[in-house]
Design a protein around this motif. Structure first.
Motif, PDB file in Angstrom:
ATOM      1  N   VAL A  74      -1.964 -11.581   3.316  1.00 17.31           N
ATOM      2  CA  VAL A  74      -1.930 -10.184   3.720  1.00 17.31           C
ATOM      3  C   VAL A  74      -1.236 -10.056   5.071  1.00 17.31           C
ATOM      4  N   LEU A  77     -10.683  -4.840   4.073  1.00 19.86           N
ATOM      5  CA  LEU A  77      -9.611  -5.415   4.887  1.00 19.86           C
ATOM      6  C   LEU A  77     -10.043  -5.735   6.320  1.00 19.86           C
ATOM      7  N   GLY A 113      -5.516   1.325   5.200  1.00 22.89           N
ATOM      8  CA  GLY A 113      -6.462   0.232   5.354  1.00 22.89           C
ATOM      9  C   GLY A 113      -7.537   0.195   4.299  1.00 22.89           C
ATOM     10  N   VAL A 117       0.143  -2.101   4.466  1.00 18.93           N
ATOM     11  CA  VAL A 117      -0.390  -3.403   4.054  1.00 18.93           C
ATOM     12  C   VAL A 117       0.514  -4.001   2.989  1.00 18.93           C
ATOM     13  N   SER A 156       0.838  -1.197   0.000  1.00 19.78           N
ATOM     14  CA  SER A 156       0.000   0.000   0.000  1.00 19.78           C
ATOM     15  C   SER A 156       0.876   1.251   0.000  1.00 19.78           C
ATOM     16  N   THR A 190      -0.284  -7.149   8.040  1.00 26.01           N
ATOM     17  CA  THR A 190      -0.480  -5.809   8.598  1.00 26.01           C
ATOM     18  C   THR A 190      -0.028  -5.810  10.048  1.00 26.01           C
TER      19      THR A 190
END
Length: 725
Positions: A246, A292, A275, A234, A229, A248
């Motif tokens: 994923v 997400l 996000g 992310v 991101s 985070t």
């Protein structure tokens, strides 16, 4: 009569200047290669713009000093969305990725020829070529400060590379993955890059020197795509099992999994900042948008073609997807409303990118071009016309109607005078099609099973009247060849012959809708077949290079022993049993079908296979080669001949005007060209937005029709031609 006010006049002048500016932008890639065609290309564009007719009179002579003797004035409107800003021609057949370079007006495109190219988006000019990769690139991106470009390569190298944008210097490279390094992502501060490979590994490297930093826990599958991101919060990556992993924060655990489709390889993914949404697309063609925090999934409506790549605006509000049929779709998020369909590519759109301000979209395609699009002007794709390769075209109804047949499953009708599509398209089965005009009737051989169809075409009303729609033309099934048909030729007395992938030739009576004869050949797939003008014999050529000559009534083989050792690729027939064969070794041979004497060589394309042979009136044969060569050979040794380079890349089709004085060729270099048949002198050139696979000539007027990649249909008139047509 009341004169327009100065305000109205100024507004009209601004619109006219804007039309000229847009025409220049859209033709810049052609003008760079063919500056002598500036007048022709601009007048063709301006036909459909608010410009006085006097300024678009294509009857004017070409520019002084031009080698072109005629202007080709297009009658068919370009099939491209109004949102198209500019087309950048890379000069190669297949591009794989693109990325905008932040804090600049530059764009980088990656090509299968192992190079990257920097472009000035504002002018469309190439800035420099970035080289040094040992294999074809698979992905590219840039640091957010715009200083460096990063690219990864595929099998067998699996390397990652860094270039400095300002100088084009190749700064560093590293062996990253085995066998392929499929994706890369740059940290927001530009200090490091992450690479992802088919070995499932995720590695981090310093920038710009590519020193290894650390390695994250590997994925349990080969990785095909990845994204980080814009704010670095992310990290997502996925592979051949259809699972998006994923993280985070991105460098830590735990790993959340989003299943796009079990066993469905992912082809692209994107993540928004703070996000924002996650987006995945896969080989199943679906585009999924993920929330997400909740893991909620929304599938976007299908476009009729598989999505193969996606790009997301930094704030996650705009999504662009590239599809297998060459289109780019824009979506508003989170609602999933389609904002527009962008249509100009003639091959698969394999990648797309959004500018940092999300006002411009770039897309790359297998057609070798980068297209730049104005997001604010996005509109629905063009209505009507073909959506796939146009394999055949011909003129009927005395030349008033042009017929085209495409692998999209339709044959379509166009008014030759205006270039407008008319009536109802004829449906045919499958992904292959050959078309043959018999008077005002049509015969099609289409599909995996070689379905032979007859279309008894009613005469069209002229002039064109949209208020009086043409009646539907329902094709009548004659029979089924049993395999894809690769050869189709006309015989006298209402018959046709088909040659198929199964190695068999079949003779059909069109009126009786019956099969008359089967010629088994030697079971080698038939690549070409031709019938003698008087119908006394048919010649067919197989994949194995063997020539066959046989009687279409009895099925008796007529081939003399002199041809048995020939290595033939294509064939043309003249009167009295005369055969001209083009060889896989470039030789052009002449002889009689039933002769025991070895045919004599009348010419040769050095280092090239013969792609087409055309028997001319009198004592000449025209041939073209896979190396772009075009030649005229004499069947009488006392007559003249010539040989020249005609196209960059293979010549894909050839036709001759009714008098035989003009040759028309189409090539893999995206152009239609006219030549004087007596001397080989160039007469006219028309750049096209795709490879030209076939061409037809009008029976009376100097008009040509061409078809090719991506639904290309072009009808053009040669103006200023000083040779009898």
């Amino acid at each position: 009569m009341e004169q327009p006010s100065p305000l109205v006049e100024r507004a009209a002048a601004r619109r006219m200047l804007a039309s000229f500016a847009r025409a220049l932008r859209l033709e810049s890639h052609n003008l760079a290669a063919h500056p002598e065609l500036a007048w022709q290309q601009l007048t063709n564009r301006l036909q459909w713009a608010p410009v006085p007719a006097a300024l678009i009179d294509a009857a004017a002579v070409p520019q002084p000093g031009s080698s072109q003797l005629a202007t080709l004035r297009v009658r068919t409107r370009p099939r491209e969305s109004e949102a198209l800003l500019r087309r950048l021609d890379h000069g190669s057949d297949w591009l794989v990725a693109c990325a905008f370079i932040p804090r600049s007006d530059l764009l980088v495109s990656a090509c299968a020829d192992r190079t990257l190219r920097l472009w000035d988006v504002a002018t469309g000019r190439p800035v420099r070529v970035l080289a040094g990769m040992p294999a074809a690139p698979l992905s590219c991106t840039a640091t957010r400060d715009g200083r460096y470009v990063i690219a990864t390569t595929g099998n067998p190298a699996g390397t990652v590379h860094v270039w400095e944008v300002r100088t084009g210097t190749h700064v560093a490279q590293a062996a990253a993955h085995k066998p392929s390094c499929t994706a890369c992502a740059v940290c927001p501060d530009g200090s490091a890059t992450l690479t992802f490979g088919t070995d499932g590994r995720i590695r981090q490297w310093t920038l710009p020197d590519l020193r290894p930093l650390k390695e994250l826990e590997p994925a349990p599958e080969p990785l095909t795509c990845a994204t980080l991101s814009p704010d670095g919060s992310v990290l997502a990556y996925g592979g051949r099992q259809g699972v998006l992993h994923v993280r985070t924060p991105p460098h830590g655990a735990p790993v959340t999994e989003f299943v796009h489709g079990a066993g469905v390889a992912l082809t692209g993914c994107a993540a928004g900042a703070h996000g924002g949404p996650l987006v995945t697309c896969g080989e199943d063609g679906r585009v999924a948008v993920w929330d997400l925090p909740t893991g909620h999934r929304t599938d976007l409506p299908g476009s009729g073609a598989p999505a193969v790549h996606c790009a997301l605006a930094d704030d996650g509000s705009l999504l662009a997807t590239a599809t297998d049929d060459g289109r780019i779709q824009l979506w508003e998020l989170p609602g999933g409303r389609c904002l527009g369909v962008l249509n100009a590519h003639t091959s698969t759109a394999v990648g797309c990118a959004l500018s940092s301000t999300a006002d411009t979209v770039a897309s790359v395609s297998g057609d070798g071009t980068v297209c730049l699009w104005d997001v604010g002007a996005a509109s629905q794709s063009m209505i009507g016309g073909h959506t796939g390769l146009v394999e055949q075209c011909t003129f009927v109804n005395g030349g008033r109607v042009t017929v085209t047949a495409s692998v999209d499953g339709t044959a379509r009708f166009w008014e030759t005078e205006t270039g407008r599509e008319r009536g109802t398209a004829v449906a045919h089965p499958g992904q292959t099609v050959l078309l043959l005009a018999r008077g005002d009737d049509l015969v099609l051989a289409a599909g995996d099973y070689g379905t032979v169809l007859h279309v008894a075409r009613p005469l069209m009303k002229t002039p064109f009247s949209p208020e009086e729609p043409e009646p539907a033309r329902e094709p009548v099934r004659i029979g089924e060849h049993g395999a894809q048909v690769w050869g189709l030729a006309a015989l006298p007395r209402g018959s046709v012959v088909t040659g198929g992938r199964d190695g068999i030739c079949r003779v059909w009576n069109v009126a009786q809708r019956a099969e008359c004869l089967i010629y088994p050949g030697d079971r080698s797939p038939v690549r070409a077949c031709a019938a003698a003008p008087d119908g006394t014999f048919v010649a067919s050529v197989g994949d194995n290079g063997r020539l066959h000559a046989w009687d279409p009534i009895t099925g008796t083989s007529l081939l003399g022993r002199g041809w048995l050792s020939a290595d033939v690729r294509t064939v043309a027939l003249g009167a009295g049993g005369t055969v001209v064969a083009g060889g896989t070794d470039g030789t052009v041979t002449l002889g009689r079908a039933d002769s025991t004497r070895t045919p004599r060589t009348i010419g040769r394309h050095e280092g090239s296979q013969i792609s087409s042979v055309l028997w001319m009136a009198g004592h000449h044969v025209a041939t073209c080669g896979t190396d772009g060569s075009l030649a005229m050979w004499s069947t009488d040794q006392d007559l003249g001949a010539w040989y020249r380079q005609a196209h960059r890349g293979p010549v894909l089709c050839i036709a001759a005007s009714p008098s035989g004085t003009v040759l028309v060729t189409g090539g893999a270099d995206n152009s239609v060209k006219l030549w004087e048949s007596k001397t080989g002198r160039p007469l006219a050139c028309l750049p096209c937005p795709g490879r030209v696979h076939n061409a037809a000539v009008h029976p009376h007027a100097p008009v040509v029709a061409a078809g090719g990649d991506g639904g290309l249909v072009c009808i053009a008139e040669a103006i200023g031609l000083k040779i009898v047509w």
